[in-house]
Write an enzyme that holds these catalytic residues in place. Structure first.
Site, mmCIF file in Angstrom:
data_model
loop_
_atom_site.group_PDB
_atom_site.id
_atom_site.type_symbol
_atom_site.label_atom_id
_atom_site.label_comp_id
_atom_site.label_asym_id
_atom_site.label_seq_id
_atom_site.Cartn_x
_atom_site.Cartn_y
_atom_site.Cartn_z
ATOM 1 N N TYR A 45 1.190 -1.403 -0.141
ATOM 2 C CA TYR A 45 0.341 -0.240 0.291
ATOM 3 C C TYR A 45 0.960 0.999 0.008
ATOM 4 C CZ TYR A 45 1.038 0.027 5.245
ATOM 5 O OH TYR A 45 1.345 -0.651 6.812
ATOM 6 N N SER A 73 4.637 -2.483 7.699
ATOM 7 C CA SER A 73 5.278 -3.358 5.644
ATOM 8 C C SER A 73 5.748 -2.177 5.217
ATOM 9 C CB SER A 73 4.782 -4.307 6.063
ATOM 10 O OG SER A 73 3.105 -3.915 5.178
ATOM 11 N N ARG A 120 9.799 -7.262 14.362
ATOM 12 C CA ARG A 120 8.162 -7.830 13.863
ATOM 13 C C ARG A 120 7.868 -8.567 13.582
ATOM 14 N NH1 ARG A 120 3.585 -4.445 11.288
ATOM 15 N NH2 ARG A 120 1.767 -5.345 12.521
ATOM 16 N N ARG A 126 -0.898 -10.537 3.073
ATOM 17 C CA ARG A 126 -1.813 -9.023 1.512
ATOM 18 C C ARG A 126 -0.413 -8.548 1.715
ATOM 19 N NH1 ARG A 126 -3.407 -5.700 5.145
ATOM 20 N NH2 ARG A 126 -5.115 -6.968 6.838
ATOM 21 N N TYR A 152 2.794 -10.886 13.452
ATOM 22 C CA TYR A 152 1.522 -10.335 13.467
ATOM 23 C C TYR A 152 0.754 -11.698 12.390
ATOM 24 C CZ TYR A 152 -2.192 -7.716 11.386
ATOM 25 O OH TYR A 152 -3.172 -6.926 11.077
ATOM 26 N N ASP A 244 -3.077 2.076 16.474
ATOM 27 C CA ASP A 244 -2.604 2.011 15.166
ATOM 28 C C ASP A 244 -2.674 3.342 14.084
ATOM 29 O OD1 ASP A 244 -2.745 -0.322 13.320
ATOM 30 O OD2 ASP A 244 -4.367 -0.658 13.043
ATOM 31 N N ASN A 249 -4.588 0.869 5.791
ATOM 32 C CA ASN A 249 -5.007 -0.746 4.911
ATOM 33 C C ASN A 249 -6.673 -0.253 5.700
ATOM 34 O OD1 ASN A 249 -3.494 -1.275 3.149
ATOM 35 N ND2 ASN A 249 -2.820 -2.566 4.385
HETATM 36 O O1 LIG Z 1 0.241 -2.501 11.188
HETATM 37 C C1 LIG Z 1 -1.584 -2.980 12.215
HETATM 38 O O2 LIG Z 1 -1.566 -2.646 13.110
HETATM 39 C C2 LIG Z 1 -1.903 -3.682 10.628
HETATM 40 C C3 LIG Z 1 -2.103 -3.359 9.334
HETATM 41 C C4 LIG Z 1 -0.770 -2.976 8.760
HETATM 42 C C5 LIG Z 1 0.807 -3.315 8.836
HETATM 43 O O3 LIG Z 1 0.918 -4.718 9.436
HETATM 44 C C6 LIG Z 1 1.546 -3.173 8.354
HETATM 45 O O4 LIG Z 1 1.624 -2.585 6.999
HETATM 46 O O5 LIG Z 1 3.036 -3.693 8.802
HETATM 47 C C7 LIG Z 1 -2.251 -3.917 8.149
HETATM 48 O O6 LIG Z 1 -3.237 -5.225 9.170
HETATM 49 O O7 LIG Z 1 -3.081 -3.979 6.837
#
Ligand SMILES: O=C(O)/C=C(\CC(=O)C(=O)O)C(=O)O
Length: 293
Positions: A45, A73, A120, A126, A152, A244, A249
């Site tokens: 994204y 990410s 992490r 996704r 995660y 958060d 997203n």
């Molecule tokens: O960070 C979060 O809480 C959730 C995310 C994005 C993510 O983890 C990331 O981009 O690293 C998600 O579910 O899209």
């Protein structure tokens, strides 16, 4: 990928609930600014800029004192934007990095110097192209003293990940409780499985976060409150809370951060629980040198 997305509220309400002095938002991110800190070529994204000035203004607006900034990410394994935000926080932020598993000891030490206290591992398909468990395990064994691993994942792969997570020799922090289906209620299959996992080790922590992601009934997220409050009560010494922000997203269902803060007394109804959730627990993980032991 061309359009940059906005996944955060432009004018969040002031929460009715006021956090105690010293409260920590222990799960948030920064995006860019892109001109200074370009996004990863592998990003899934492409957000608008949501840098440290915006994060710290929100922190003050919501009544928090500190942040734990988790590398998102979209910045891949280049932690420069997160380190920059930590550096600009006057000691009021620490972070969680995402690293190439072959990172050197010297580079890990530099991340520690920059305020990182964990790494992490993201298993959401996704968000990341691959999640090599053997390499993750290798780096988890080489972390600076006192660090932890944030993981995660979604509820349907909890069992599959168990041998991998069991082998990690440092504390684990599970993002968003491993994304249970909260509409199953506090005794649903997902919560039962997550509780069994928590029972397997006393150094597994979790974040009671993201009603907006986990509760399809929407704001005020009653299913989340019902399912999560008993978990917070039963594991009150290993639970963290965070906004958060900037809600990666979530551009189609942007939450009001003030309303997210108003979830806190619903999942942690006493002053003691709130102190543990917002101060004592995150301080132990992220500012242990300030905690008398
Ligand atoms: O960070 C979060 O809480 C959730 C995310 C994005 C993510 O983890 C990331 O981009 O690293 C998600 O579910 O899209």
């Amino acid at each position: 990928m061309t359009d940059r997305i906005i996944s955060w509220h432009g004018n969040p309400s002031r929460p009715r609930y006021r956090p105690p002095a010293g409260a920590i938002d222990a799960h948030c991110h920064v995006f860019g600014p892109m001109a200074e800190f370009p996004f990863s070529a592998k990003a899934k994204y492409l957000p608008e800029d949501a840098g440290p000035d915006m994060l710290f203004a929100l922190r003050d607006h919501l009544g928090f004192a500190r942040n734990v900034i988790v590398q998102a990410s979209c910045h891949g394994t280049d932690n420069a934007a997160t380190l920059d935000a930590i550096a600009k926080s006057n000691g009021k932020a620490r972070g969680v990095a995402v690293v190439n598993p072959s990172i050197s000891e010297a580079d890990l030490a530099a991340l520690h110097e920059g305020g990182m206290r964990g790494i992490r591992f993201n298993f959401l398909k996704r968000l990341v192209d691959d999640a090599p468990k053997d390499k993750f395990l290798d780096v988890a064994k080489r972390l600076p003293k006192g660090w932890h691993v944030v993981i995660y994942f979604e509820a349907d792969i909890l069992e599959e990940l168990r041998p991998f997570m069991d082998a990690i020799p440092v504390p684990l922090v599970i993002d968003h409780m491993g994304r249970p289906d909260v509409t199953q209620g506090p005794d649903g299959a997902d919560m039962k499985a997550f509780r069994a996992f928590l029972e397997s080790r006393d150094d597994i922590w979790f974040k009671a976060t993201c009603p907006d992601r986990l509760d399809p009934t929407g704001d005020p997220w009653n299913a989340f409150a019902d399912a999560v409050a008993p978990l917070v009560a039963d594991y009150q010494d290993r639970v963290l809370w965070g906004t958060d922000w900037p809600h990666p997203n979530m551009q189609d269902a942007v939450p009001d951060d003030g309303h997210l803060v108003d979830m806190i007394p619903r999942i942690a109804p006493t002053v003691e629980l709130q102190r543990k959730l917002l101060i004592d627990n995150p301080m132990r993980l992220y500012w242990p040198e300030e905690v008398g032991s």
